[in-house]
Design a protein around this motif. Structure first.
Motif, short mmCIF file in Angstrom:
data_model
loop_
_atom_site.label_atom_id
_atom_site.label_comp_id
_atom_site.label_asym_id
_atom_site.label_seq_id
_atom_site.Cartn_x
_atom_site.Cartn_y
_atom_site.Cartn_z
N PRO A 16 0.75 1.47 7.07
CA PRO A 16 0.55 2.15 5.79
C PRO A 16 1.73 3.04 5.39
N ARG A 19 5.46 -0.12 2.82
CA ARG A 19 4.99 -1.43 2.37
C ARG A 19 5.94 -2.52 2.89
N ARG A 114 -1.54 -4.83 -10.87
CA ARG A 114 -0.23 -4.60 -10.24
C ARG A 114 -0.15 -5.19 -8.84
N ALA A 467 8.39 5.56 -0.38
CA ALA A 467 8.00 4.76 -1.54
C ALA A 467 8.57 3.37 -1.38
N PRO A 468 7.77 2.36 -1.65
CA PRO A 468 8.29 1.00 -1.51
C PRO A 468 9.27 0.73 -2.64
N ALA A 471 7.61 0.27 -5.99
CA ALA A 471 6.67 1.23 -6.57
C ALA A 471 7.03 1.48 -8.02
N GLY A 472 6.06 1.83 -8.79
CA GLY A 472 6.37 2.15 -10.18
C GLY A 472 5.46 1.39 -11.11
N LYS B 80 -5.95 -1.62 -0.07
CA LYS B 80 -4.76 -0.88 0.34
C LYS B 80 -4.03 -0.29 -0.87
N ALA B 81 -4.80 0.26 -1.79
CA ALA B 81 -4.19 0.77 -3.02
C ALA B 81 -3.38 2.03 -2.73
N GLY B 82 -2.35 2.22 -3.49
CA GLY B 82 -1.51 3.39 -3.30
C GLY B 82 -1.63 4.42 -4.41
N TRP B 83 -1.85 3.96 -5.62
CA TRP B 83 -1.76 4.88 -6.77
C TRP B 83 -2.79 5.98 -6.75
N ARG B 397 0.36 7.12 2.13
CA ARG B 397 0.74 6.54 0.84
C ARG B 397 0.76 7.60 -0.26
N GLU B 400 3.67 7.43 -2.55
CA GLU B 400 3.56 6.33 -3.51
C GLU B 400 2.73 6.76 -4.72
N PHE B 404 4.16 7.31 -8.56
CA PHE B 404 3.66 6.25 -9.40
C PHE B 404 3.70 6.60 -10.89
#
Lengths: 475, 407
Positions: A16, A19, A114, A467-468, A471-472, B80-83, B397, B400, B404
């Protein structure tokens, strides 16, 4: 990028903290273009392609010959008869429409969520969707009997003042499937434009220059073009999202609006949608696992993609299992003897064999995907997804045939038997599907190159620790 | 590109702190007054039966918020969400109220175990003997198996919600990524249990109020409303916290935007499910099924049905459609509050026709008991979360989620 990530373990890591890359980090933009374009660019396809194409084309020709026979002789050449007037053609129709759900799910819903891993498989799945819908559209068309009146399905103004029955879900199907086919085709083609331009720019022969040139609509790849392209892609995705739900919901209405036990139940719409996505992903997997090996796409369509698709299959297969269970429970709970009879009859009556094929292929075997080892084993994956393909065909068979063959009046019961024409037409529809698909593999960019490049690590991404690279925002 | 000020995130308030006792005191007070008002109204003329139905509706409402929170947490780990790391804790806290909601469920259970047919007709032994259809369902619909099922539901909900809450808070201290993996690993079986328990709970609590009626989609219907309710609650909760200076930097407009998108999606999903249920029953036109809607579209109930159609679906749909509406916090707050009310109208529309099938028996206590019960829920959320950080500070995360943004 980092050449140190080479082992599968690192590559498939679920850590985790960071990514894992979406495609093999050893790829660069150039090698993506080369790998994918080379498939369409080689002067002659490999021998295996010819062999497969010959088989598929023969089956297609057989299908059309049988359609000719059907038109000349009438629908009596099928096994459809009292009491089961809906036999194979409707089963095949629902089966193929269901298959055609993975593409739009991947391109629209996963886009909105996404899920960037979709970029490696979306083109493939969208193409498959179109071809499945073509196969699906065929069956109701020839089922009308007097095929020369098939255009009556459309509300065409006419001097006889004859209009289709707008209250019939069969008519809603015409619109639902028609809309779906149109939007899927648009989406597929629209997404392909930048890649077609790539093929155009690399084309050697005059003919391919002209054809790719015409279909890439003068794409130059300017920033303004990309901007508008991405805005419209987002809008198309948003418009296509309700379609993923609507088409199979309307198909389920064909059954659920009737008062027939086993057909009339309120869970049908979401249950059919889950089943459609389930069967669609199984078909994508069926085609993808051999294709990635055959065309050397393992770095683009990685084990991670295979595993993710297996997870989607497990999830949607469980939803289908939930629906089977709830239907069974409510059949008893309703206290309606006809309802309980239909479900007991399915499980233990003359079609028990079909029912248990359905349950084991759709609910039991996919449970093996709970195990990571199996999700990542290509051979077992292939076996399971094949079983799902079979199981989902049988699901429609069970729904259509068991409810019709034994309805309220025991005196009118019967046992549906398909004829040779039924079986051969089902086989022929696979021929049509594969013919179209093989042509796609031969002439078009089978992976969305531009989109894959969009999710590859690049130099100007966010640099924040942890951050991967991707990301974004959406894209 | 906008950047979260990490320094500000590091230094901002993340705990309820002295706000906790205030919130708990006010919400608990409101809650007790609200529910007690129902008792008073019952005594001075509205009758106990009305109170029972009001109470059941309010309970089904808060239960849906808690279950919606559980779904939000479980699906976050499953994908496995990050936001949404920054906005996850409210889901954990809402779900963590579930063990305590069992106490609020006890009056309903008591009525059933006492063999009273006031709320559930099937619970009356006399009815179960004489009503042919209910007699046939007696193996399922009887006080003992009802009680056993609900104990089982609450055990499962307690185990799942405690697990995700405890592990998550543990990670606030240790920052151990293995905890995330553990939660992700167990999210899949949790989801299966969640789906089954929610379905059968909705069958028991709501569908069996009319024991003759049945609908296979009913569990999905309650689920869709539950998620709408929870997302609205979450949006309002974070706005409330930020107003009091908590998580002002960590929760950005991007998170509200995404919560708004999900709310929009579930408003649509609710409409889809509600339409599927209604249209198929209407079209099939079988009396044993249509009777449920027959009650709900005759007399003043027709008006409630119209309010639901427009208020729960056709108006908020365009309302939440634009990007602007989801990013302007005032507008989003309006729709979140609107949907919380509409979700109650939905539950009311399911429950109350079983009390009076001709006229929507709108009584002050239908509002006060609902507000009271919701306040009790808020008090529970605040009490469960009184010590913990409201941001999973060491979630692997988190960066992330902070980085985001919607393009």
């Amino acid at each position: 990028m980092s050449s140190e990530i080479t082992t599968t373990a690192e590559f498939l890591s679920d850590d985790p903290v960071k990514r894992a890359p979406l495609v093999d980090p050893r790829l660069d933009y150039h090698s993506v273009t080369e790998t994918v374009s080379a498939i369409a660019e080689r002067p002659k396809p490999p021998k295996a392609w010819y062999a497969a194409f010959a088989v598929a084309l023969s089956l297609t020709l057989m299908l059309f010959a049988l359609i000719g026979y059907l038109i000349v002789e009438g629908v009596g050449v099928w096994g459809n008869n009292n009491p089961a007037f809906w036999g194979f053609p409707i089963v095949n129709f629902v089966f193929w429409v269901g298959i055609g759900h993975a593409g739009t799910l991947i391109s629209a819903i996963l886009f909105l969520f996404r899920q960037k891993w979709r970029t490696s498989i979306n083109r493939f799945a969208e193409a498959m969707t179109i071809f499945a819908v073509v196969c699906a559209g065929l069956f109701p068309g020839i089922h009308v009997g007097r095929i020369w009146f098939a255009y009556w399905l459309f509300p065409v103004p006419n001097q006889m003042e004859m209009w289709p029955n707008f209250r019939s879900p069969l008519l809603w199907d015409v619109f639902a499937v028609g809309t779906y086919a149109t939007v899927s085709l648009l989406f597929w083609y629209f997404g392909m434009i930048p890649d077609l331009a790539t093929l155009r720019d690399r084309a050697r022969s005059r003919l391919s220059k002209i054809l790719y040139g015409v279909f890439s609509l003068g794409w130059t790849g300017s920033a303004r073009e990309w901007h508008r392209y991405e805005r419209s892609y987002l809008i198309l995705a948003a418009l296509a999202t309700p379609l993923v739900l609507s088409v199979h919901s309307v198909v389920s209405f064909d059954f659920a609006v009737a008062q027939l036990p086993g057909w009339h139940t309120t869970i049908f719409p979401p249950y059919f949608v889950a089943g459609a996505i389930f069967s669609g992903f199984a078909m994508v997997q069926t085609l993808m696992v051999p294709a990635r090996r055959f065309f050397g796409l393992e770095k683009i369509v990685t084990m991670r993609h295979i595993e993710n698709m297996n997870k989607v299959i497990l999830a949607t297969g469980s939803m289908v299992g939930y629906a089977y269970g709830i239907e069974f429970f409510i059949a008893w709970y309703s206290g309606n003897p006809n309802e309980s009879f239909v479900f007991l009859n399915r499980a233990f009556g003359p079609y028990a064999w079909a029912y248990w094929i359905m349950v084991s292929c759709n609910v039991i075997f996919p449970q093996l995907f709970w195990f990571k080892k199996i999700r990542r084993n290509l051979l077992i994956t292939m076996v399971i997804v094949m079983l799902v393909n079979v199981g989902m065909w049988f699901e429609r068979f069970v729904i259509v045939v068991t409810s019709l063959s034994r309805d309220f009046v025991p005196a009118s019961w019967g046992y549906f038997k398909p004829t040779a024409v039924d079986l051969l037409m089902l086989l022929g529809s696979f021929g049509l599907f594969f013919t179209l698909f093989l042509l796609f593999l031969r002439f078009l960019p089978i992976v969305a190159m531009a989109e894959v490049k969009g999710v590859m690590p690049h130099d100007h991404g966010p640099k924040e620790k942890g951050a991967p690279e991707s990301a974004g925002g959406e894209r | 590109m906008h950047q979260v000020d990490l320094e500000a995130v590091r230094n901002e308030r993340r705990h309820l702190g002295e706000l906790a006792p205030k919130v708990i005191r006010i919400a608990l007070g409101l809650g007790i007054v609200g529910v007690a008002s129902g008792v008073v109204f019952a005594l001075i003329g509205a009758g106990w039966r009305h109170f029972l139905f009001s109470y059941t509706a309010a309970f089904a409402y808060v239960l849906s918020l808690a279950l919606g929170g559980m779904f939000f947490v479980v699906v976050k780990h499953l994908t496995k969400a990050g936001w949404n790391v920054t906005v996850r804790r409210i889901g954990e806290l809402s779900a963590a109220t579930l063990p305590f909601l069992f106490l609020l469920f006890l009056p309903i259970l008591g009525v059933v175990l006492a063999g009273s047919g006031e709320l559930f007709r099937w619970a009356d032994p006399e009815v179960a003997r004489t009503d042919h259809l209910i007699h046939a369902k007696a193996p399922w619909l009887n006080p003992t198996s009802f009680a056993l099922r609900w104990v089982l539901f609450f055990v499962i909900w307690t185990v799942i919600s405690r697990f995700f809450f405890k592990r998550s808070v543990e990670q606030d201290e240790s920052g151990d990524p293995a905890l995330t993996k553990r939660m992700e690993f167990l999210s899949a079986p949790s989801m299966i249990l969640f789906a089954l328990t929610l379905t059968f709970a909705s069958f028991d609590l709501l569908m069996s109020l009319d024991a003759h009626w049945f609908s296979t989609i009913f569990g999905v219907y309650y689920f869709s409303g539950a998620v709408v309710g929870f997302l609205s609650f979450a949006i309002l909760a974070y706005m409330f916290l930020q107003r009091f200076g908590i998580l002002q930097s960590a929760v950005t407009v991007e998170h509200y935007h995404d919560l708004g998108k999900l709310l929009f999606a579930f408003v649509f999903f609710w409409g889809y499910i509600a339409f599927s249920q209604y249209m198929l029953i209407w079209y099939g036109n079988i009396p044993e099924e249509t009777v449920w809607f027959q009650h709900r579209q005759s007399g003043t109930w027709a008006g409630v049905a119209i309010v639901l159609l427009f208020g729960h679906f056709l108006i908020p749909f365009p309302g939440l459609l634009s990007r602007h509406a989801k990013r302007k916090l005032g507008i989003l707050a309006f729709w979140a509050a609107w949907m919380m009310i509409m979700h109650y109208v939905d539950i009311y529309y399911i429950v109350m026709p079983n009390f009076d099938s001709h006229h929507a028996p709108l009584h002050v206590m239908d509002i006060t008991v609902w507000i009271g019960m919701t306040s009790l829920f808020v008090a529970l959320v605040a009490w469960v979360g009184r010590h913990c950080s409201l941001l999973p500070v060491k979630d692997p995360r988190l960066s992330e989620a902070l980085a985001f943004e919607n393009s």
